[in-house]
Structures are given as C-alpha cells and as structure tokens.
Motif scaffolding. Structure first.
Motif, PDB file in Angstrom:
ATOM      1  N   ASN A   1       1.534   6.782  -6.835  1.00 19.86           N
ATOM      2  CA  ASN A   1       0.310   7.368  -7.395  1.00 19.86           C
ATOM      3  C   ASN A   1      -0.157   8.653  -6.729  1.00 19.86           C
ATOM      4  OD1 ASN A   1       0.258   5.085  -9.023  1.00 19.86           O
ATOM      5  ND2 ASN A   1      -1.177   3.977  -7.710  1.00 19.86           N
ATOM      6  N   ASN A   2       0.358   8.961  -5.553  1.00 21.46           N
ATOM      7  CA  ASN A   2      -0.129  10.142  -4.833  1.00 21.46           C
ATOM      8  C   ASN A   2       0.150  11.414  -5.638  1.00 21.46           C
ATOM      9  OD1 ASN A   2       0.587  12.487  -2.710  1.00 21.46           O
ATOM     10  ND2 ASN A   2      -1.033  11.187  -1.899  1.00 21.46           N
TER      11      ASN A   2
ATOM     12  N   THR B   1       0.235   6.994   5.532  1.00 20.73           N
ATOM     13  CA  THR B   1      -0.333   5.732   5.068  1.00 20.73           C
ATOM     14  C   THR B   1      -0.293   4.682   6.166  1.00 20.73           C
ATOM     15  OG1 THR B   1       0.420   6.217   2.813  1.00 20.73           O
ATOM     16  CG2 THR B   1      -0.167   3.944   3.297  1.00 20.73           C
TER      17      THR B   1
ATOM     18  N   SER C   1      -3.631   7.011  -1.770  1.00 24.79           N
ATOM     19  CA  SER C   1      -2.865   6.192  -2.708  1.00 24.79           C
ATOM     20  C   SER C   1      -3.191   6.516  -4.159  1.00 24.79           C
ATOM     21  CB  SER C   1      -3.118   4.707  -2.434  1.00 24.79           C
ATOM     22  OG  SER C   1      -4.482   4.378  -2.616  1.00 24.79           O
TER      23      SER C   1
ATOM     24  N   GLU D   1      -6.246   6.873  -5.693  1.00 26.73           N
ATOM     25  CA  GLU D   1      -7.389   6.196  -6.288  1.00 26.73           C
ATOM     26  C   GLU D   1      -8.685   6.813  -5.782  1.00 26.73           C
ATOM     27  OE1 GLU D   1      -7.012   2.095  -5.321  1.00 26.73           O
ATOM     28  OE2 GLU D   1      -5.396   1.716  -6.761  1.00 26.73           O
TER      29      GLU D   1
ATOM     30  N   ILE E   1      -7.632   6.325   2.784  1.00 23.83           N
ATOM     31  CA  ILE E   1      -6.468   5.574   2.308  1.00 23.83           C
ATOM     32  C   ILE E   1      -6.478   5.467   0.794  1.00 23.83           C
ATOM     33  CG2 ILE E   1      -5.385   3.297   2.321  1.00 23.83           C
ATOM     34  CD1 ILE E   1      -6.283   2.993   5.213  1.00 23.83           C
TER      35      ILE E   1
ATOM     36  N   TYR F   1      -3.523   3.035   7.999  1.00 18.85           N
ATOM     37  CA  TYR F   1      -3.661   1.583   7.904  1.00 18.85           C
ATOM     38  C   TYR F   1      -3.866   0.969   9.286  1.00 18.85           C
ATOM     39  CZ  TYR F   1      -2.412  -3.281   6.834  1.00 18.85           C
ATOM     40  OH  TYR F   1      -2.410  -4.654   6.707  1.00 18.85           O
TER      41      TYR F   1
ATOM     42  N   LEU G   1       0.825  -1.199   0.000  1.00 19.66           N
ATOM     43  CA  LEU G   1       0.000   0.000   0.000  1.00 19.66           C
ATOM     44  C   LEU G   1       0.869   1.264   0.000  1.00 19.66           C
ATOM     45  CD1 LEU G   1      -2.849   1.201   0.176  1.00 19.66           C
ATOM     46  CD2 LEU G   1      -2.692   1.022   2.664  1.00 19.66           C
ATOM     47  N   ILE G   2       1.949   1.249   0.774  1.00 22.02           N
ATOM     48  CA  ILE G   2       2.860   2.397   0.811  1.00 22.02           C
ATOM     49  C   ILE G   2       3.495   2.619  -0.553  1.00 22.02           C
ATOM     50  CG2 ILE G   2       5.046   3.247   1.753  1.00 22.02           C
ATOM     51  CD1 ILE G   2       4.304   1.964   4.402  1.00 22.02           C
ATOM     52  N   ARG G   3       3.930   1.537  -1.190  1.00 22.18           N
ATOM     53  CA  ARG G   3       4.567   1.666  -2.509  1.00 22.18           C
ATOM     54  C   ARG G   3       3.580   2.240  -3.533  1.00 22.18           C
ATOM     55  NH1 ARG G   3       9.310  -0.273  -3.660  1.00 22.18           N
ATOM     56  NH2 ARG G   3       9.269  -1.673  -1.861  1.00 22.18           N
ATOM     57  N   LYS G   4       2.333   1.802  -3.446  1.00 21.28           N
ATOM     58  CA  LYS G   4       1.316   2.334  -4.360  1.00 21.28           C
ATOM     59  C   LYS G   4       1.071   3.810  -4.099  1.00 21.28           C
ATOM     60  CE  LYS G   4      -3.018   1.041  -3.892  1.00 21.28           C
ATOM     61  NZ  LYS G   4      -4.268   0.238  -3.985  1.00 21.28           N
ATOM     62  N   THR G   5       1.092   4.200  -2.829  1.00 20.34           N
ATOM     63  CA  THR G   5       0.907   5.609  -2.478  1.00 20.34           C
ATOM     64  C   THR G   5       2.041   6.464  -3.033  1.00 20.34           C
ATOM     65  OG1 THR G   5      -0.292   5.048  -0.450  1.00 20.34           O
ATOM     66  CG2 THR G   5       0.702   7.235  -0.567  1.00 20.34           C
TER      67      THR G   5
END
Length: 459
Positions: A69-70, A167, A244, A246, A240, A171, A62-66
């Motif tokens: 994409n943030n 994040t 991230s 989305e 969240i 979480y 989730l952190i990597r996606k944030t």
C-alpha cells in the motif's frame, strides 16, 4: 563488391565501441579482502527472507501491508513500467518504420485568362524509412534505455529494502514505548502506595512530614512522564499507519519481550557478494552504464547519418484504372554536420564529464556501503553489550529495592534511602527497555545495510 557496405558498417560499429570504452575509465574499487577485519564468512543474514528474519507474525503482516500500500513503493513500480516502455522505444528505433497513407484531393485551378481546370488525385501508398546505424548511435540508445530500465528496477528494490527497515524500526520503537509507559504506570501505582504508607506513618507519628512530602514529589515526578509517552505513542502509530498507506489510526502490535536473546555473532558475507546484494549499488552501476551510453550517443552524433526511404503503392487521377497505376519512390538521405561551431564536440565532452561524475558517485557509494556495514556491525556488538550490562544493573537495582525496603521498616536506614533505591530501580527498568530496543534496531539496520529485505529467495 556488394558486401563492402556491410564490412564498412561492422567496422564503424567496432571503432565506435572501442573508442568509447577507451575514453570511459572503469571505476577503481580495489575491494578489501574482508568486510570486517578478521571475519571471512561466506554466509550472510541478508540471504534470509524478511518474513523469516522478522519472526513476529504481527510485524510481518504490517510489513506486507506496507509493501502493498505504500505510495512511494507504488510510484517506484510505476516508474519501472515507464522505463520499460521507453526502453522499447529505444529498441524499436533500430528497425525500419512502416507507414500507410490513403490520400485523395480535387484541385480546381481557375487562373485569370485561362480555362478552368480540375486536377484530382487518388493514392494508396506505403512508406518505409530506416536510419542505418553507421556509428552505433541507435545501438547506444538501446543500451542506455536498457540501463535506465534496470536502474529503475534496482531503485524499487532499494525502496522495498528501506521500507521494510523503516517499518520494523518504527514497530520496535512503538512496542518499546508501550513497555516504557507500562513501567511508568506500574511505578506510579507503586509510588501511590508509598504515599499512602508515608501518610499513615506521618499521621501515626512514626516519621516526619518530610518523608511524606518526598513520597508525593516522587509520585508527581513519575506521573508527569505519562502525557509525553502517550503523545509519542500516538505519533508513532500515525507514522506507521501512513507508512503502510493508511490514514492515522491505531496499530496492532505485540508486547515488548524483555527476555529476548539475539545472536552473539552475525554472518556478514564476503566483499564480492556484498555489492551484488545491495540494490542501491547496482542502481548506481546501471546509472554508470547509462552515462557511458550517453557518451556513445554524443560521439556518434558528430558523424554523418544515412537514412533510406522507400515509398510504393498506387496513384491515379481517377478510380478508373487506379489498381493498374503502380507508384514507387526510393531515396537516400546522407546528412553530415559541417560547421556546428563546437556544439557537437562540447556535447561530447559534457557527456564524458557526466560519465566521470557517475563513476565517482559509484566509487563513493561503494565506500559508503563498506562504512555502513562496519558501523552497523560495531553498533550491534556494542548495543548487545550494553543490554547485557543494563540487565545486570536491573537485577542489582531490584535487589537493592527489596533490601532498602526491609531495612527501612526495621529502622536501619532513612526513607530518603528507600526513595533513592526506587529511583535507581526505575531508571534501570527504563534503561533495560531502551537497551533491548536499541539492540533490535541495530539488528534491523545491520540486516538492511547487508542488502537484506528485497530478495524474495529464502536460504
């Protein structure tokens, strides 16, 4: 004699640089010997890469996606590219500018009383313009551009550090809410059974209707907690998801571990390295350097400027013999401010005041960093102690429920005592869940304030 202008030029640069250094007072930090009194460990958890620090694979994903994409992170990266290009502009200003020109015209003059004439002109020229940096204005401009570029990099690193902490915090809050909802649902199920038992005992004449009504009140009280928890879970998922990059959606997560044991002691490092690890401090330092460069620019702007222009090429009034018609031109432009009615001096004083503003801001930032670390260490220690005490309370309340249930069926205590035991056990469950959540959040904050998260180098 030919080397005299070079000596003058170098002397001018040295005088300008020394003058600015004297007028711009260095920050007064007076760092303490220890971040926390009595602790002097050279190691720090901030040196651990964030994917190793957060062992939960779902959270790491989730952190990597944030980070990928943030939108705020992407904007910070775009700002870096902008400042890098502007730095190149300032850097290039120190060098000559070379332009090429192809020109052609055909001027017809038909004045009154005179014979009509045609005056054509063709030219192919190259021009070179170079401002001699007598007082270091262009050099200070380059330093300012470099400092602003480096400040943008540190700002992006600080953004990454913050996003990782946000994040992780969201979480852990989410899975703690899941755990709280699970406790409430289990409590509702238990109290439904208690209502059925109380009803049977009342209908069988073993107890009064009061006990039955008390059981119903406890059931309704627990059930009323469900909608609020479901709302908070949904809102946290939305937070969240947007964090991230989305649209609001469901968030994948693991179950909350109530049996986790976080470390008793945390390595926090030395004061000298703390400031090096905090990107927001390094950003403030670069902003201070940029402010000093602005002082240098304002100082140099009070003195004359020398610009040299060279033009050379071909020029003729027709194509015939065009390539045998050389043209050259050289000029020097020496401009000195004479009467500006205090404008230049005021601009210089304003730049000095702006530097002092940044200097005090930097000193304040350092003070706040040490306060943040001390607060975070104290908070983590107290939250860990609280979770230990809450665990003791949970175990005692659980034994109390078992004992009260047994004594009630044997007719030793009243039903209201059983309800009291169940209420205490429910509160102890929620209290333990919240205490462990707060311990997690304190660890996240401590990792952040120590400068953990932006550095990709592991220990």
């Amino acid at each position: 004699m030919k080397q005299t202008p070079i000596y003058i030029f170098v002397l001018a640069l040295l005088v300008s640089s020394c003058s600015i250094q004297k007028r711009c007072q260095a920050p007064e930090l007076n760092l303490p010997n220890e971040i926390i009194a009595g602790e002097n460990d050279s190691l720090t958890i901030a040196d651990i890469a964030w994917w190793d620090f957060y062992a939960d694979s779902t959270l790491s994903k989730l952190i990597r996606k944030t980070l990928n994409n943030n939108r705020d992170m992407q904007a910070a990266e775009a700002h870096i590219r902008q400042m890098e290009s502007l730095y190149r502009v300032n850097k290039a200003a120190q060098w000559p500018t070379l332009n090429a020109q192809v020109f052609g015209d055909r001027e017809t003059n038909d004045y009154y009383g005179e014979k009509s004439t045609v005056d054509p002109e063709l030219s192919l020229k190259a021009s070179l313009s170079w401002e001699i940096d007598l007082w270091g204005s262009l050099r200070w401009g380059k330093r300012k551009g470099a400092a602003e570029y480096l400040a943008s990099i540190e700002a992006a690193r600080a953004m990454q550090m913050t996003l990782i902490a946000e994040t992780a915090t969201a979480y852990f809050e989410l899975i703690a809410l899941d755990q709280e909802l699970e406790i409430v649902l289990q409590t509702v199920k238990t109290r439904e059974e208690s209502v059925n038992q109380a009803r049977l005992r009342f209908e069988g004449g073993l107890t009064s209707e009061t006990a039955y009504q008390q059981a119903q009140v406890e059931l309704a009280s627990a059930s009323a907690l469900i909608p609020d928890l479901e709302q908070r879970i949904a809102l946290k998922e939305n937070q969240i998801a947007v964090l991230s990059g989305e649209y609001p959606s469901k968030v994948e997560r693991e179950k909350f571990d109530l049996n986790v044991s976080l470390p008793e002691e945390i390595s926090i490092g030395l004061p000298s390295t703390l400031l090096q690890r905090r990107p927001d401090v390094r950003q403030a330092e670069q902003q201070l350097q940029a402010a000093m460069a602005s002082v240098g620019i304002a100082y140099a702007d009070r003195f004359p400027r020398l610009t040299i222009n060279l033009v050379g090429g071909l020029e003729n009034d027709e194509l015939t013999g065009f390539f045998e018609s050389p043209f050259s031109y050289i000029a020097g432009n020496f401009v000195a401010p004479l009467f500006t009615f205090g404008k230049k001096k005021s601009q210089y004083k304003a730049a000095l005041a702006a530097y002092d503003e940044k200097r005090f801001a930097y000193e304040q930032k350092v003070l706040e960093v040490f306060r943040e670390v001390n607060d975070a260490v104290i908070t983590y220690q107290k939250k860990k102690r609280t979770s230990e005490l809450q665990l003791n309370l949970f175990e005692a309340a659980q034994k109390y429920v078992d004992l009260a249930q047994l004594q009630y069926f044997n007719g030793v205590i009243r039903y209201i005592d059983v309800l009291d035991a169940h209420r205490n056990f429910f509160d102890a469950q929620i209290g333990l869940s919240n205490a462990i959540r707060d311990e997690y959040l304190a660890m996240v904050d401590l990792y952040k304030v120590l400068g953990g998260g932006w550095n990709t180098d592991s220990m």
